[in-house]
Design a protein around this motif. Structure first.
Motif, PDB file in Angstrom:
ATOM      1  N   GLN A   1       0.930  -1.138  -0.228  1.00 33.49           N
ATOM      2  CA  GLN A   1      -0.229   0.528  -0.360  1.00 33.49           C
ATOM      3  C   GLN A   1       0.716   1.452   0.116  1.00 33.49           C
ATOM      4  OE1 GLN A   1      -2.676  -0.098   2.890  1.00 33.49           O
ATOM      5  NE2 GLN A   1      -3.618   2.314   2.825  1.00 33.49           N
ATOM      6  N   VAL A   2       0.701   2.041  -0.731  1.00 33.92           N
ATOM      7  CA  VAL A   2       1.653   3.275  -0.946  1.00 33.92           C
ATOM      8  C   VAL A   2       0.941   4.491   0.025  1.00 33.92           C
ATOM      9  CG1 VAL A   2       1.715   5.158  -2.360  1.00 33.92           C
ATOM     10  CG2 VAL A   2       2.076   2.766  -3.683  1.00 33.92           C
ATOM     11  N   GLN A   3       2.163   4.645   0.846  1.00 32.62           N
ATOM     12  CA  GLN A   3       1.283   5.801   1.595  1.00 32.62           C
ATOM     13  C   GLN A   3       2.285   6.746   1.312  1.00 32.62           C
ATOM     14  OE1 GLN A   3       0.885   4.037   5.359  1.00 32.62           O
ATOM     15  NE2 GLN A   3      -1.060   4.617   4.799  1.00 32.62           N
ATOM     16  N   LEU A   4       2.172   8.136   1.370  1.00 33.15           N
ATOM     17  CA  LEU A   4       3.039   9.528   0.992  1.00 33.15           C
ATOM     18  C   LEU A   4       2.571  10.107   2.549  1.00 33.15           C
ATOM     19  CD1 LEU A   4       2.537  10.717  -2.065  1.00 33.15           C
ATOM     20  CD2 LEU A   4       3.989   9.634  -1.608  1.00 33.15           C
ATOM     21  N   VAL A   5       3.536  10.947   3.237  1.00 32.82           N
ATOM     22  CA  VAL A   5       3.173  11.919   4.354  1.00 32.82           C
ATOM     23  C   VAL A   5       4.718  12.870   4.342  1.00 32.82           C
ATOM     24  CG1 VAL A   5       3.051  11.752   7.288  1.00 32.82           C
ATOM     25  CG2 VAL A   5       2.663   9.764   5.088  1.00 32.82           C
ATOM     26  N   GLU A   6       3.670  14.141   4.452  1.00 30.72           N
ATOM     27  CA  GLU A   6       4.287  15.013   4.711  1.00 30.72           C
ATOM     28  C   GLU A   6       4.606  15.555   5.561  1.00 30.72           C
ATOM     29  OE1 GLU A   6       1.020  15.320   0.846  1.00 30.72           O
ATOM     30  OE2 GLU A   6       1.318  14.539   2.883  1.00 30.72           O
ATOM     31  N   SER A   7       6.023  16.541   5.638  1.00 30.27           N
ATOM     32  CA  SER A   7       5.733  16.984   7.071  1.00 30.27           C
ATOM     33  C   SER A   7       6.568  18.738   7.130  1.00 30.27           C
ATOM     34  CB  SER A   7       6.882  16.303   8.080  1.00 30.27           C
ATOM     35  OG  SER A   7       7.659  15.916   7.513  1.00 30.27           O
ATOM     36  N   GLY A   8       6.595  18.910   7.764  1.00 29.51           N
ATOM     37  CA  GLY A   8       7.738  19.976   7.905  1.00 29.51           C
ATOM     38  C   GLY A   8       7.057  21.935   7.250  1.00 29.51           C
ATOM     39  N   LEU A  20      10.494  21.133   3.165  1.00 30.55           N
ATOM     40  CA  LEU A  20       8.733  20.473   3.038  1.00 30.55           C
ATOM     41  C   LEU A  20       9.808  18.934   2.712  1.00 30.55           C
ATOM     42  CD1 LEU A  20       6.115  21.866   1.160  1.00 30.55           C
ATOM     43  CD2 LEU A  20       6.801  22.161   3.933  1.00 30.55           C
ATOM     44  N   SER A  21       9.288  18.063   3.431  1.00 33.36           N
ATOM     45  CA  SER A  21       9.779  16.755   3.215  1.00 33.36           C
ATOM     46  C   SER A  21       8.110  15.230   2.873  1.00 33.36           C
ATOM     47  CB  SER A  21      10.526  16.120   4.167  1.00 33.36           C
ATOM     48  OG  SER A  21      11.651  16.700   4.580  1.00 33.36           O
ATOM     49  N   CYS A  22       8.087  14.909   2.179  1.00 29.24           N
ATOM     50  CA  CYS A  22       7.368  13.864   2.044  1.00 29.24           C
ATOM     51  C   CYS A  22       8.245  11.898   1.997  1.00 29.24           C
ATOM     52  CB  CYS A  22       6.569  14.250   0.541  1.00 29.24           C
ATOM     53  SG  CYS A  22       6.002  12.732   0.325  1.00 29.24           S
ATOM     54  N   ALA A  23       7.494  11.583   2.664  1.00 29.22           N
ATOM     55  CA  ALA A  23       8.400  10.529   3.461  1.00 29.22           C
ATOM     56  C   ALA A  23       7.278   8.937   2.279  1.00 29.22           C
ATOM     57  CB  ALA A  23       8.471   9.554   4.934  1.00 29.22           C
ATOM     58  N   GLY A  24       7.673   8.555   1.896  1.00 35.45           N
ATOM     59  CA  GLY A  24       6.816   7.265   0.812  1.00 35.45           C
ATOM     60  C   GLY A  24       6.849   6.231   1.443  1.00 35.45           C
ATOM     61  N   SER A  25       6.270   5.003   1.127  1.00 34.45           N
ATOM     62  CA  SER A  25       6.263   3.901   1.703  1.00 34.45           C
ATOM     63  C   SER A  25       5.714   3.355   0.707  1.00 34.45           C
ATOM     64  CB  SER A  25       5.921   3.790   3.436  1.00 34.45           C
ATOM     65  OG  SER A  25       4.780   3.820   3.819  1.00 34.45           O
ATOM     66  N   GLY A  26       5.770   1.709   0.832  1.00 32.81           N
ATOM     67  CA  GLY A  26       4.960   0.687  -0.243  1.00 32.81           C
ATOM     68  C   GLY A  26       5.529   0.782  -1.397  1.00 32.81           C
ATOM     69  N   TYR A  27       6.228   1.375  -1.614  1.00 34.49           N
ATOM     70  CA  TYR A  27       7.046   0.868  -2.854  1.00 34.49           C
ATOM     71  C   TYR A  27       8.462   1.092  -3.020  1.00 34.49           C
ATOM     72  CZ  TYR A  27       7.132   6.137  -3.436  1.00 34.49           C
ATOM     73  OH  TYR A  27       7.493   7.541  -2.619  1.00 34.49           O
ATOM     74  N   THR A  76      12.560   9.881  -0.108  1.00 33.00           N
ATOM     75  CA  THR A  76      12.304  10.565   0.987  1.00 33.00           C
ATOM     76  C   THR A  76      11.867  12.000  -0.650  1.00 33.00           C
ATOM     77  OG1 THR A  76      12.879  10.526   2.422  1.00 33.00           O
ATOM     78  CG2 THR A  76      12.075  12.898   2.688  1.00 33.00           C
ATOM     79  N   LEU A  77      10.708  12.812  -0.642  1.00 31.55           N
ATOM     80  CA  LEU A  77      10.663  13.928  -1.846  1.00 31.55           C
ATOM     81  C   LEU A  77      10.687  15.626  -0.806  1.00 31.55           C
ATOM     82  CD1 LEU A  77      10.270  14.090  -4.286  1.00 31.55           C
ATOM     83  CD2 LEU A  77       8.121  15.146  -4.068  1.00 31.55           C
ATOM     84  N   SER A  78      11.620  16.293  -1.217  1.00 32.34           N
ATOM     85  CA  SER A  78      12.056  17.647  -0.141  1.00 32.34           C
ATOM     86  C   SER A  78      11.539  18.516  -2.084  1.00 32.34           C
ATOM     87  CB  SER A  78      13.135  17.485   0.588  1.00 32.34           C
ATOM     88  OG  SER A  78      13.190  16.608   0.802  1.00 32.34           O
ATOM     89  N   LEU A  79      11.006  19.314  -0.299  1.00 38.14           N
ATOM     90  CA  LEU A  79      10.992  20.792  -1.389  1.00 38.14           C
ATOM     91  C   LEU A  79      12.175  21.897  -0.398  1.00 38.14           C
ATOM     92  CD1 LEU A  79       9.786  22.364  -4.042  1.00 38.14           C
ATOM     93  CD2 LEU A  79       7.218  22.721  -1.992  1.00 38.14           C
ATOM     94  N   GLN A  80      12.830  22.821  -0.889  1.00 35.62           N
ATOM     95  CA  GLN A  80      13.288  23.346   0.156  1.00 35.62           C
ATOM     96  C   GLN A  80      12.927  25.415  -0.726  1.00 35.62           C
ATOM     97  OE1 GLN A  80      15.819  22.896   2.215  1.00 35.62           O
ATOM     98  NE2 GLN A  80      15.197  25.719   2.721  1.00 35.62           N
ATOM     99  N   MET A  81      12.546  25.463   0.138  1.00 38.84           N
ATOM    100  CA  MET A  81      11.240  26.627  -0.232  1.00 38.84           C
ATOM    101  C   MET A  81      12.138  27.838   0.939  1.00 38.84           C
ATOM    102  SD  MET A  81       7.344  25.821  -0.212  1.00 38.84           S
ATOM    103  CE  MET A  81       7.369  25.410   1.715  1.00 38.84           C
ATOM    104  N   ASN A  82      12.461  29.089  -0.081  1.00 40.04           N
ATOM    105  CA  ASN A  82      13.953  29.368   0.210  1.00 40.04           C
ATOM    106  C   ASN A  82      13.503  31.638  -0.155  1.00 40.04           C
ATOM    107  OD1 ASN A  82      15.268  28.421   1.090  1.00 40.04           O
ATOM    108  ND2 ASN A  82      16.912  28.415  -1.131  1.00 40.04           N
ATOM    109  N   SER A  83      13.010  32.475   0.220  1.00 39.09           N
ATOM    110  CA  SER A  83      12.416  34.040   0.017  1.00 39.09           C
ATOM    111  C   SER A  83      10.898  33.914  -0.104  1.00 39.09           C
ATOM    112  CB  SER A  83      13.077  34.674  -2.041  1.00 39.09           C
ATOM    113  OG  SER A  83      14.066  34.531  -1.337  1.00 39.09           O
ATOM    114  N   LEU A  84      10.605  33.142   0.907  1.00 38.94           N
ATOM    115  CA  LEU A  84       8.828  32.612   0.743  1.00 38.94           C
ATOM    116  C   LEU A  84       8.158  33.795   0.908  1.00 38.94           C
ATOM    117  CD1 LEU A  84       9.030  29.776   2.804  1.00 38.94           C
ATOM    118  CD2 LEU A  84       7.925  29.963   1.010  1.00 38.94           C
TER     119      LEU A  84
END
Length: 123
Positions: A1-8, A20-27, A76-84
């Motif tokens: 079962q694919v799961q994606l959990v964001e944080s940050g 931001l981070s996105c932890a994937g599991s199940g694949y 894990t997928l990440s998104l670095q966001m600067n100059s928000l």
């Protein structure tokens, strides 16, 4: 079962940064993955994507400020966001394509989604 959990997510002042981070599991295979956002009362917006080979693309509104990356060993997928900016305020979601390994076309249709993480930027 694919799961994606964001944080940050969180609250920052204009000009600040968040990661931001996105932890994937199940694949274990690699697919096109990306970040989307939806501000209150507005339609969802694609933000950035990265394909199986690490090729990235960005929406014009975030180009030069956001960086998408992936750690395949950690799924894990990440998104670095600067100059928000205040207009970056939204719920941010990560998504994984069901089968697509490149990020061509509307790859997000029918994809897997996380539950989202809120980003609030104050002026």
């Amino acid at each position: 079962q694919v799961q994606l959990v964001e944080s940050g997510g969180g609250s920052v002042q204009s000009g600040g940064s968040l990661r931001l981070s996105c932890a994937g599991s199940g694949y274990t295979s690699r697919y096109c993955m990306g970040w989307f956002r939806q501000a209150a009362g507005k339609e969802g917006e694609w933000v950035a994507a990265i394909d199986r080979d690490g090729i990235t693309k960005y929406a014009d509104s975030v180009k030069g400020r956001f960086t998408i990356s992936q750690d395949n060993a950690k799924n894990t997928l990440s998104l670095q966001m600067n100059s928000l900016k205040p207009e970056d305020t939204a719920m941010y979601y990560c998504a994984r394509a069901t089968f697509q390994t490149n990020c061509a076309g509307a790859w997000w249709i029918g994809s897997y989604w996380g539950q989202g993480t809120q980003v609030t930027v104050s002026s």
